[in-house]
Design an enzyme around this catalytic site. Structure first.
Site, PDB file in Angstrom:
ATOM      1  N   ASP A   1      -0.781  -1.747  -4.222  1.00  0.00           N
ATOM      2  CA  ASP A   1      -2.168  -2.006  -3.828  1.00  0.00           C
ATOM      3  C   ASP A   1      -2.908  -0.686  -3.653  1.00  0.00           C
ATOM      4  O   ASP A   1      -2.443   0.202  -2.937  1.00  0.00           O
ATOM      5  CB  ASP A   1      -2.167  -2.802  -2.519  1.00  0.00           C
ATOM      6  CG  ASP A   1      -3.546  -3.264  -2.098  1.00  0.00           C
ATOM      7  OD1 ASP A   1      -4.407  -3.439  -2.978  1.00  0.00           O
ATOM      8  OD2 ASP A   1      -3.763  -3.465  -0.885  1.00  0.00           O
TER       9      ASP A   1
ATOM     10  N   SER B   1       0.854  -1.186   0.000  1.00  0.00           N
ATOM     11  CA  SER B   1       0.000   0.000   0.000  1.00  0.00           C
ATOM     12  C   SER B   1       0.892   1.239   0.000  1.00  0.00           C
ATOM     13  O   SER B   1       2.070   1.167   0.353  1.00  0.00           O
ATOM     14  CB  SER B   1      -0.909   0.013   1.227  1.00  0.00           C
ATOM     15  OG  SER B   1      -0.137   0.211   2.407  1.00  0.00           O
TER      16      SER B   1
ATOM     17  N   GLY C   1      -9.793 -10.087   1.331  1.00  0.00           N
ATOM     18  CA  GLY C   1      -9.864 -11.541   1.390  1.00  0.00           C
ATOM     19  C   GLY C   1      -9.764 -12.125   2.792  1.00  0.00           C
ATOM     20  O   GLY C   1     -10.005 -13.315   2.976  1.00  0.00           O
ATOM     21  N   SER C   2      -9.409 -11.312   3.782  1.00  0.00           N
ATOM     22  CA  SER C   2      -9.261 -11.808   5.163  1.00  0.00           C
ATOM     23  C   SER C   2     -10.619 -12.041   5.800  1.00  0.00           C
ATOM     24  O   SER C   2     -11.434 -11.127   5.888  1.00  0.00           O
ATOM     25  CB  SER C   2      -8.486 -10.794   6.012  1.00  0.00           C
ATOM     26  OG  SER C   2      -7.185 -10.593   5.513  1.00  0.00           O
TER      27      SER C   2
ATOM     28  N   ASN D   1      -6.689 -10.658  -2.313  1.00  0.00           N
ATOM     29  CA  ASN D   1      -5.839  -9.806  -1.480  1.00  0.00           C
ATOM     30  C   ASN D   1      -6.000 -10.146  -0.005  1.00  0.00           C
ATOM     31  O   ASN D   1      -7.123 -10.279   0.484  1.00  0.00           O
ATOM     32  CB  ASN D   1      -6.202  -8.332  -1.691  1.00  0.00           C
ATOM     33  CG  ASN D   1      -5.750  -7.809  -3.029  1.00  0.00           C
ATOM     34  OD1 ASN D   1      -5.595  -8.554  -3.997  1.00  0.00           O
ATOM     35  ND2 ASN D   1      -5.524  -6.511  -3.107  1.00  0.00           N
TER      36      ASN D   1
END
Length: 288
Positions: A84, A49, A209-210, A229
């Site tokens: 990202d 990021s 995605g967590s 991600n």
């Protein structure tokens, strides 16, 4: 050697599995994720990021660090270094700095401006042999108790961006950054299916995605998601392992306070989680 993500993502799409894009925050994160990829024989994307890059002293520092760690560890699997949620200026800076993949996130602009800027960034990235991701629709989250399910991407807008030649497309389907709240409605598979249909099979990206249940991850992959991600989950794993080490007093045993020892449990936890997720996503063994 770091590579563009285009080939690995296209292979994942054709093979009905997904590549994990795991965010890095420092040297420990980078080593742990690369070690996991090598052990699992999986292609991998290292996500960065703009905030993490600033913390690590800039994009050029990140590129130099990742290249040196990659080479020193003798990594043999395909690795892409990916920006990202990049801004317009951030994506340009990363292309200059030597990233091998970038995301330009223009989803906060009105669609006409997002389209124009995406078109420019796609041309620039491709002129340098770099893969590029763009975004349509928003990614939700929770702030001050207010929960947003995330803006569902408009399929026709996705189609228009896809036709510009973007390599993979992030589309809001109800996914959320950070921890998923108990009242989260889940992913919108109807919208995901519509987007895949109108984009002619363009590889799609699942942000946040967590914490998504395994069955929803599997269904999303079956419907065209080829990149997932992950950031929050690794941060939680690192924090829990580090807390356990300190609460057990191991930092007070011998030279347990040495940062190389203090940070090891967290790094080991990251590696184990990444390997587990590579198996879950189906990318393990695909680099053999």
């Amino acid at each position: 050697m770091l590579v563009s993500a285009t080939e690995m993502i296209n292979k994942a799409h054709e093979g009905h599995y997904a590549i994990g894009a795991f965010n890095i925050n420092n040297l420990e994160w980078t080593k742990a994720i690369l070690a996991a990829a090598e052990e699992a024989k999986s292609p991998v994307m290292l996500g960065v990021s703009e905030g993490a890059a600033k913390y690590m002293c800039g994009f050029k520092t990140v590129v130099a660090m990742v290249k040196e760690i990659h080479d020193n560890m003798g990594i043999t699997v395909p690795v892409a270094l990916h920006l990202d949620h990049g801004s317009y200026d951030g994506a340009k800076a990363c292309i200059e700095a030597g990233f091998t993949s970038v995301m330009f996130d223009g989803s906060h602009y009105d669609f006409a401006e997002n389209l124009e800027k995406s078109k420019e960034m796609i041309a620039l990235a491709h002129s340098k042999g770099i893969s590029i991701e763009c975004e349509v629709g928003g990614i939700g989250g929770e702030e001050d108790g207010v929960v947003s399910a995330g803006e569902l991407a408009d399929p026709q807008e996705c189609k228009t961006i896809a036709e510009l030649g973007v390599d993979f497309l992030a589309a809001g389907i109800g996914n959320i950054h950070g921890k998923y709240p108990a009242n989260w409605a889940g992913l919108s598979f109807d919208r995901l299916g519509e987007i895949q249909a109108v984009t002619n099979g363009k590889p799609l990206v699942l942000h946040g995605g967590s914490g998504i249940p395994a069955d929803q991850i599997a269904k999303a992959i079956s419907l065209g998601v080829s990149k997932i991600n992950v950031n929050t989950e690794l941060q939680l794993e690192f924090a829990a392992a580090t807390r356990k080490y300190i609460e057990e007093g191991k930092d007070q045993e011998g030279k347990g306070y040495d940062p190389r020892k203090l940070l090891k449990p967290g790094a080991d936890a990251i590696k184990a989680k990444v390997i587990a997720m590579m198996n879950q996503f189906g990318s393990a063994g695909k680099a053999e």
